[in-house]
Write a protein that holds these residues in place. Structure first.
Motif, PDB file in Angstrom:
ATOM      1  N   ASP A 138       0.613  -1.156   0.042  1.00  0.00           N
ATOM      2  CA  ASP A 138      -0.239  -0.109   0.090  1.00  0.00           C
ATOM      3  C   ASP A 138       0.795   1.276   0.051  1.00  0.00           C
ATOM      4  O   ASP A 138       0.433   2.357   0.201  1.00  0.00           O
ATOM      5  CB  ASP A 138      -0.870   0.007   1.145  1.00  0.00           C
ATOM      6  N   ASP A 139       2.173   0.966   0.053  1.00  0.00           N
ATOM      7  CA  ASP A 139       2.931   2.402   0.027  1.00  0.00           C
ATOM      8  C   ASP A 139       2.746   3.035  -1.486  1.00  0.00           C
ATOM      9  O   ASP A 139       2.469   2.538  -2.378  1.00  0.00           O
ATOM     10  CB  ASP A 139       4.373   2.069  -0.150  1.00  0.00           C
ATOM     11  N   VAL A 140       2.934   4.527  -1.531  1.00  0.00           N
ATOM     12  CA  VAL A 140       3.166   5.385  -2.638  1.00  0.00           C
ATOM     13  C   VAL A 140       4.612   5.177  -2.957  1.00  0.00           C
ATOM     14  O   VAL A 140       5.546   5.623  -2.393  1.00  0.00           O
ATOM     15  CB  VAL A 140       2.733   6.693  -2.131  1.00  0.00           C
ATOM     16  N   PHE A 141       4.896   4.747  -4.261  1.00  0.00           N
ATOM     17  CA  PHE A 141       6.230   4.522  -4.843  1.00  0.00           C
ATOM     18  C   PHE A 141       6.683   5.924  -5.538  1.00  0.00           C
ATOM     19  O   PHE A 141       5.960   6.217  -6.370  1.00  0.00           O
ATOM     20  CB  PHE A 141       6.381   3.292  -5.520  1.00  0.00           C
ATOM     21  N   ASP A 142       7.660   6.460  -4.791  1.00  0.00           N
ATOM     22  CA  ASP A 142       7.944   7.776  -5.458  1.00  0.00           C
ATOM     23  C   ASP A 142       8.999   7.389  -6.488  1.00  0.00           C
ATOM     24  O   ASP A 142      10.043   7.366  -6.202  1.00  0.00           O
ATOM     25  CB  ASP A 142       8.666   8.665  -4.296  1.00  0.00           C
ATOM     26  N   GLU A 143       8.540   7.335  -7.857  1.00  0.00           N
ATOM     27  CA  GLU A 143       9.316   7.154  -8.925  1.00  0.00           C
ATOM     28  C   GLU A 143      10.402   8.131  -9.289  1.00  0.00           C
ATOM     29  O   GLU A 143      11.661   7.828  -9.509  1.00  0.00           O
ATOM     30  CB  GLU A 143       8.508   6.824 -10.084  1.00  0.00           C
ATOM     31  N   ALA A 144      10.241   9.453  -8.985  1.00  0.00           N
ATOM     32  CA  ALA A 144      11.360  10.388  -9.153  1.00  0.00           C
ATOM     33  C   ALA A 144      12.107  10.286  -8.115  1.00  0.00           C
ATOM     34  O   ALA A 144      13.337  10.362  -8.659  1.00  0.00           O
ATOM     35  CB  ALA A 144      10.269  11.903  -8.920  1.00  0.00           C
ATOM     36  N   GLN A 145      11.881   9.971  -6.769  1.00  0.00           N
ATOM     37  CA  GLN A 145      13.096  10.126  -5.862  1.00  0.00           C
ATOM     38  C   GLN A 145      13.941   8.799  -6.210  1.00  0.00           C
ATOM     39  O   GLN A 145      15.204   8.685  -6.236  1.00  0.00           O
ATOM     40  CB  GLN A 145      12.313   9.991  -4.573  1.00  0.00           C
ATOM     41  N   PHE A 146      13.259   7.654  -6.446  1.00  0.00           N
ATOM     42  CA  PHE A 146      13.863   6.424  -6.819  1.00  0.00           C
ATOM     43  C   PHE A 146      14.842   6.468  -8.180  1.00  0.00           C
ATOM     44  O   PHE A 146      15.956   6.196  -8.100  1.00  0.00           O
ATOM     45  CB  PHE A 146      12.855   4.927  -7.113  1.00  0.00           C
ATOM     46  N   ALA A 147      14.393   7.279  -8.960  1.00  0.00           N
ATOM     47  CA  ALA A 147      15.065   7.585 -10.354  1.00  0.00           C
ATOM     48  C   ALA A 147      16.461   8.400  -9.797  1.00  0.00           C
ATOM     49  O   ALA A 147      17.541   8.293 -10.462  1.00  0.00           O
ATOM     50  CB  ALA A 147      14.401   8.240 -11.519  1.00  0.00           C
ATOM     51  N   ALA A 148      16.200   9.488  -9.140  1.00  0.00           N
ATOM     52  CA  ALA A 148      17.299  10.216  -8.632  1.00  0.00           C
ATOM     53  C   ALA A 148      18.316   9.234  -7.869  1.00  0.00           C
ATOM     54  O   ALA A 148      19.672   9.555  -8.209  1.00  0.00           O
ATOM     55  CB  ALA A 148      16.701  11.318  -7.817  1.00  0.00           C
ATOM     56  N   TRP A 149      17.847   8.549  -7.072  1.00  0.00           N
ATOM     57  CA  TRP A 149      18.730   7.544  -6.147  1.00  0.00           C
ATOM     58  C   TRP A 149      19.566   6.533  -7.297  1.00  0.00           C
ATOM     59  O   TRP A 149      20.837   6.478  -6.977  1.00  0.00           O
ATOM     60  CB  TRP A 149      18.069   6.720  -5.283  1.00  0.00           C
ATOM     61  N   VAL A 150      18.700   6.206  -8.246  1.00  0.00           N
ATOM     62  CA  VAL A 150      19.442   5.074  -9.383  1.00  0.00           C
ATOM     63  C   VAL A 150      20.594   6.122 -10.009  1.00  0.00           C
ATOM     64  O   VAL A 150      21.698   5.545 -10.211  1.00  0.00           O
ATOM     65  CB  VAL A 150      18.475   4.695 -10.324  1.00  0.00           C
ATOM     66  N   LYS A 151      20.386   7.160 -10.238  1.00  0.00           N
ATOM     67  CA  LYS A 151      21.363   7.871 -11.097  1.00  0.00           C
ATOM     68  C   LYS A 151      22.524   8.384 -10.410  1.00  0.00           C
ATOM     69  O   LYS A 151      23.766   8.101 -10.649  1.00  0.00           O
ATOM     70  CB  LYS A 151      20.717   9.318 -11.642  1.00  0.00           C
ATOM     71  N   GLN A 152      22.257   8.769  -8.973  1.00  0.00           N
ATOM     72  CA  GLN A 152      23.172   8.771  -8.098  1.00  0.00           C
ATOM     73  C   GLN A 152      24.151   7.767  -7.842  1.00  0.00           C
ATOM     74  O   GLN A 152      25.411   7.689  -7.998  1.00  0.00           O
ATOM     75  CB  GLN A 152      22.929   9.557  -7.037  1.00  0.00           C
ATOM     76  N   ALA A 153      23.431   6.728  -7.545  1.00  0.00           N
ATOM     77  CA  ALA A 153      24.065   5.371  -7.273  1.00  0.00           C
ATOM     78  C   ALA A 153      25.175   4.710  -8.433  1.00  0.00           C
ATOM     79  O   ALA A 153      26.042   4.457  -8.082  1.00  0.00           O
ATOM     80  CB  ALA A 153      23.130   4.490  -6.794  1.00  0.00           C
TER      81      ALA A 153
END
Length: 161
Positions: A138-153
């Motif tokens: 039931d979590d809201v998945f923040d795709e923008a934040q996840f994408a930012a983490w992927v790019k940084q990582a």
């Protein structure tokens, strides 16, 4: 013999070193380990990762597709593999930066250098550099934040495994 189906011997089939083994049909459902994590043979490339995602149970399958899609959009040249029954994502020659794994009630995303991301993903680890993102149904998945983490990582030194 015209019109007759020849008999095929199954004598010895299903035995390995004197032990009986189960012979599974090719269309058998994937094996799920404890917590519902798919058991997928390790391998490099997109195919084993897609097999893992296809075997994820229930709502986790759609989440797996979303995770994979966001990662590929953020880093089109991403390297993929399945190791230890988990999809791994990395950069050629630089190692792995992320993996995810199914548990009974959530999917755990591991950022191997997550302590260096901004903002730092919320889940801590016994390993000082690793940070986790646990995603429940039931979590809201923040795709923008996840994408930012992927790019940084993807720009940090990866893990050699």
């Amino acid at each position: 013999m015209a019109g007759k189906t020849p008999k095929v011997s199954t004598k010895g089939a299903g035995k390995v070193a004197g032990k009986k083994t189960e012979v599974k049909p090719a269309s058998a459902a994937p094996v799920l380990l404890s917590g519902g994590n798919p058991q997928i043979a390790k391998g490099d490339g997109d195919a084993p990762v897609q097999a893992y995602i296809a075997a994820m149970p229930g709502w986790k399958r759609d989440l797996g597709r979303r995770l994979d899609a966001v990662i590929v959009r953020a880093l089109p040249t991403v390297r993929k593999a399945v190791k230890w029954n988990s999809p791994f994502y990395g950069v050629d020659g630089e190692g792995w930066f992320l993996s995810f794994h199914c548990f009974a009630k959530y999917v755990k995303v591991a950022f191997f250098r997550g302590a260096q991301l901004s903002p730092v993903p919320p889940g801590t680890s016994k390993q000082k550099d690793v940070r986790y993102l646990d995603i429940y149904e039931d979590d809201v998945f923040d795709e923008a934040q996840f994408a930012a983490w992927v790019k940084q990582a993807s720009r940090l030194p990866g893990e050699r495994m």
